[in-house]
Write a protein that holds these residues in place. Structure first.
Motif, PDB file in Angstrom:
ATOM      1  N   PHE A   1       0.850  -1.192   0.000  1.00 10.46           N
ATOM      2  CA  PHE A   1       0.000   0.000   0.000  1.00 10.46           C
ATOM      3  C   PHE A   1       0.885   1.240   0.000  1.00 10.46           C
ATOM      4  O   PHE A   1       2.100   1.165   0.266  1.00 10.46           O
ATOM      5  CB  PHE A   1      -0.898   0.008   1.234  1.00 10.46           C
ATOM      6  N   HIS A   2       0.294   2.371  -0.266  1.00  7.63           N
ATOM      7  CA  HIS A   2       1.048   3.626  -0.290  1.00  7.63           C
ATOM      8  C   HIS A   2       1.653   3.973   1.063  1.00  7.63           C
ATOM      9  O   HIS A   2       2.592   4.769   1.143  1.00  7.63           O
ATOM     10  CB  HIS A   2       0.142   4.775  -0.755  1.00  7.63           C
ATOM     11  N   ASN A   3       1.117   3.374   2.138  1.00  6.26           N
ATOM     12  CA  ASN A   3       1.686   3.614   3.475  1.00  6.26           C
ATOM     13  C   ASN A   3       2.820   2.657   3.804  1.00  6.26           C
ATOM     14  O   ASN A   3       3.328   2.655   4.928  1.00  6.26           O
ATOM     15  CB  ASN A   3       0.591   3.537   4.547  1.00  6.26           C
ATOM     16  N   GLY A   4       3.226   1.811   2.841  1.00  3.54           N
ATOM     17  CA  GLY A   4       4.355   0.907   3.022  1.00  3.54           C
ATOM     18  C   GLY A   4       3.999  -0.472   3.536  1.00  3.54           C
ATOM     19  O   GLY A   4       4.853  -1.363   3.556  1.00  3.54           O
ATOM     20  N   LYS A   5       2.759  -0.689   3.944  1.00  4.05           N
ATOM     21  CA  LYS A   5       2.353  -1.984   4.476  1.00  4.05           C
ATOM     22  C   LYS A   5       2.031  -2.957   3.342  1.00  4.05           C
ATOM     23  O   LYS A   5       1.500  -2.566   2.297  1.00  4.05           O
ATOM     24  CB  LYS A   5       1.165  -1.821   5.404  1.00  4.05           C
ATOM     25  N   THR A   6       2.336  -4.239   3.562  1.00  2.00           N
ATOM     26  CA  THR A   6       2.109  -5.269   2.551  1.00  2.00           C
ATOM     27  C   THR A   6       0.646  -5.698   2.538  1.00  2.00           C
ATOM     28  O   THR A   6       0.043  -5.907   3.594  1.00  2.00           O
ATOM     29  CB  THR A   6       3.003  -6.494   2.831  1.00  2.00           C
ATOM     30  N   MET A   7       0.089  -5.840   1.361  1.00  2.00           N
ATOM     31  CA  MET A   7      -1.299  -6.284   1.219  1.00  2.00           C
ATOM     32  C   MET A   7      -1.413  -7.785   1.477  1.00  2.00           C
ATOM     33  O   MET A   7      -0.640  -8.583   0.944  1.00  2.00           O
ATOM     34  CB  MET A   7      -1.807  -5.988  -0.190  1.00  2.00           C
ATOM     35  N   THR A   8      -2.411  -8.167   2.297  1.00  2.00           N
ATOM     36  CA  THR A   8      -2.692  -9.573   2.570  1.00  2.00           C
ATOM     37  C   THR A   8      -4.202  -9.826   2.493  1.00  2.00           C
ATOM     38  O   THR A   8      -4.987  -8.899   2.261  1.00  2.00           O
ATOM     39  CB  THR A   8      -2.186  -9.989   3.964  1.00  2.00           C
TER      40      THR A   8
END
Length: 514
Positions: free
Chosen positions: A106-113
């Motif tokens: 995501f744009h906030n750096g977190k990985t999509m799961t």
């Protein structure tokens, strides 16, 4: 009628002269050597929350920031992998399993799961008055997390459009729990997985997107930024592209095309489209609730003359309220072809055989719809209908439609997914979001049956029957099918718009202008 068309033709010629003068006085772009694209757009972006955004001004902006499990093919013929790499339907048709793409951030750096997918789809299908796309999710009973990169959608019944429904912007994947923000905070500062992220948003003026450096498709996007500049006036948009203030003009008027083609460093792109220009009648209001009145009004419209006078042959008469470039369109639909004799016969059978008044709401800054309104006014005058024109900004016209606060309005519709189910439910069902007030139990039944049937031949037959019923009862009146026209400066390379209207800007670049 001929007097009216001569008058409209004169207005069109004046518009061409204005644009030609602007072209002669144009200056070279000050942004010719940058990778910052400016698109002059006819519709404002008012909402960046995928599940509540409803107009094309919202949807085509949302698609730059967010992505979906499936995505539409460029030609609108079906879907291909997006955030899901594959999917499989169970043998009984009551569940679909989706394998998710690894390494998406995501744009906030977190990985999509899978947790994010479940949150997003559960939020999308939770009923709320401000969510216009609820009908896409009614068959989903449960969204189950199988593992971090697998989700299963359990259904109440087989649902053929599901893979296409999941390509709709309302199905966009957001970070779980809005990434720790409130819904209001998230709406104003959206976070997705798309090639661009929100840079700056000045409502009523422009929305700017900046490059997502962590985008999962390597080497994309090419541009540093994309700005959608809201400019309601068609002539001003064309002048902006001619002078270099913008690189793309969304939907130049047909009358301006010949002038634009003669402008140095500018060309006109024409893309296949599902665009339909149509008349929305408020079936709740008397006497528009009378089918004979609506049929009379439909018979009185000379679509061939409209194509000639307003679109200069760059559109074609519409026989159906379903776009001709969409699966399910039936060329065999018999519409109410122009006949003033039949129009008067229908009105004589109606509850208002002699005289009544109505108002057409017209979008400001749109000369084509203004000319259309004048033609409708003159056509219906021959039936003894007193027609007033009311000019409003596009946001008000759309909000009035939602509230049912109108007599007659004109809109341009494009389908957002490759399956006709969206169009059918959005336009014709008894709960249709166009809010015409039209209700027909047989139409509801046919739409529901088609969606639950995996046999495409059966679906096409049902959709053809719906189209014929709509043509006969005229709750809405189709006018013309239009291609997707864009005025583009020559420096813009690899600019593509899909048949379903999505701007494919991840590959677009800007070359040095000669």
């Amino acid at each position: 009628m001929m007097k009216t068309f001569r008058k409209i033709a004169a207005v069109a010629v004046a518009a061409v002269m204005t644009l030609s003068m602007a072209a002669c006085g144009g200056s070279r772009s000050t942004a010719a050597d940058t990778q910052d694209l400016v698109v002059a757009r006819s519709l404002e972006t008012t909402d960046m929350l995928p599940q509540t955004g409803f107009s094309n001004g919202d949807i085509w902006a949302i698609q730059q920031v967010y992505q979906t499990l499936t995505r539409n093919k460029t030609d609108g013929s079906g879907v291909e992998p997006g955030l899901a790499t594959s999917w499989k339907q169970s043998s009984d048709g009551l569940s679909w399993t989706f394998k998710l793409r690894h390494g998406v951030k995501f744009h906030n750096g977190k990985t999509m799961t899978a947790k994010d997918v479940k949150f997003s789809l559960d939020f999308a299908r939770t009923a709320r008055d401000d969510k216009p796309w609820q009908f896409l999710f009614t068959a989903i009973k449960n969204v189950a997390i199988v593992d971090d990169y697998t989700v299963r959608l359990d259904l109440t019944e087989p649902w053929a459009p599901l893979p296409s429904d999941l390509s709709m912007s309302a199905s966009a994947i957001m970070p779980a729990d809005f990434g720790g923000k409130t819904e209001t905070q998230f709406r104003n500062n959206p976070v997705g997985t798309g090639p661009y992220k929100l840079g700056e948003w000045k409502k009523g003026d422009y929305i700017k997107f900046v490059k997502n450096p962590d985008y999962w498709e390597k080497g994309k996007p090419k541009l540093n930024s994309v700005t959608f500049k809201y400019v309601s006036d068609a002539n001003t948009r064309s002048q902006m592209v001619q002078s270099g203030q913008a690189q793309i003009d969304e939907f130049p008027t047909a009358v301006s095309v010949s002038s634009l083609k003669k402008t140095k460093n500018v060309h006109v792109e024409s893309f296949p489209s599902t665009s339909l220009i149509w008349v929305n009648l408020n079936n709740r209001k008397k006497p528009l609730n009378d089918v004979h009145v609506r049929r009379a009004m439909a018979y009185a419209i000379d679509k061939t003359a409209i194509v000639r006078a307003i679109y200069y042959g760059q559109a074609e008469s519409a026989n159906s309220m379903l776009s001709k470039n969409l699966m399910g369109y039936s060329k065999d639909v018999k519409d109410l072809e122009y006949s003033m004799k039949k129009a008067k016969e229908e009105l004589a059978k109606s509850s208002a055989p002699k005289h009544f008044s109505l108002t057409i709401q017209v979008q400001s800054g749109d000369p084509e719809k203004s000319m259309l309104a004048q033609i409708l006014q003159e056509s219906w005058k021959e039936l003894g209908i007193d027609v007033q024109l009311q000019t409003l900004d596009s946001t008000t016209v759309y909000s009035n439609r939602t509230a049912g606060d109108f007599d007659v309005a004109m809109f341009e519709m494009t389908n957002d997914i490759s399956d006709p189910d969206e169009w059918m439910q959005y336009m014709f069902s008894s709960t249709a979001n166009v809010n015409s007030g039209y209700k027909n139990e047989k139409v509801d039944s046919l739409i529901k049956r088609a969606a639950a049937d995996s046999n495409q031949a059966n679906r096409l037959k049902d959709y053809a029957e719906v189209q014929q019923i709509i043509a006969d009862e005229a709750p809405e009146i189709p006018l013309v099918y239009k291609p997707g026209l864009f005025a583009v400066r020559d420096q813009v390379k690899n600019f593509t718009v899909t048949t379903l209207g999505e701007y494919k800007l991840a590959d677009t670049t800007i070359a040095q202008e000669q």
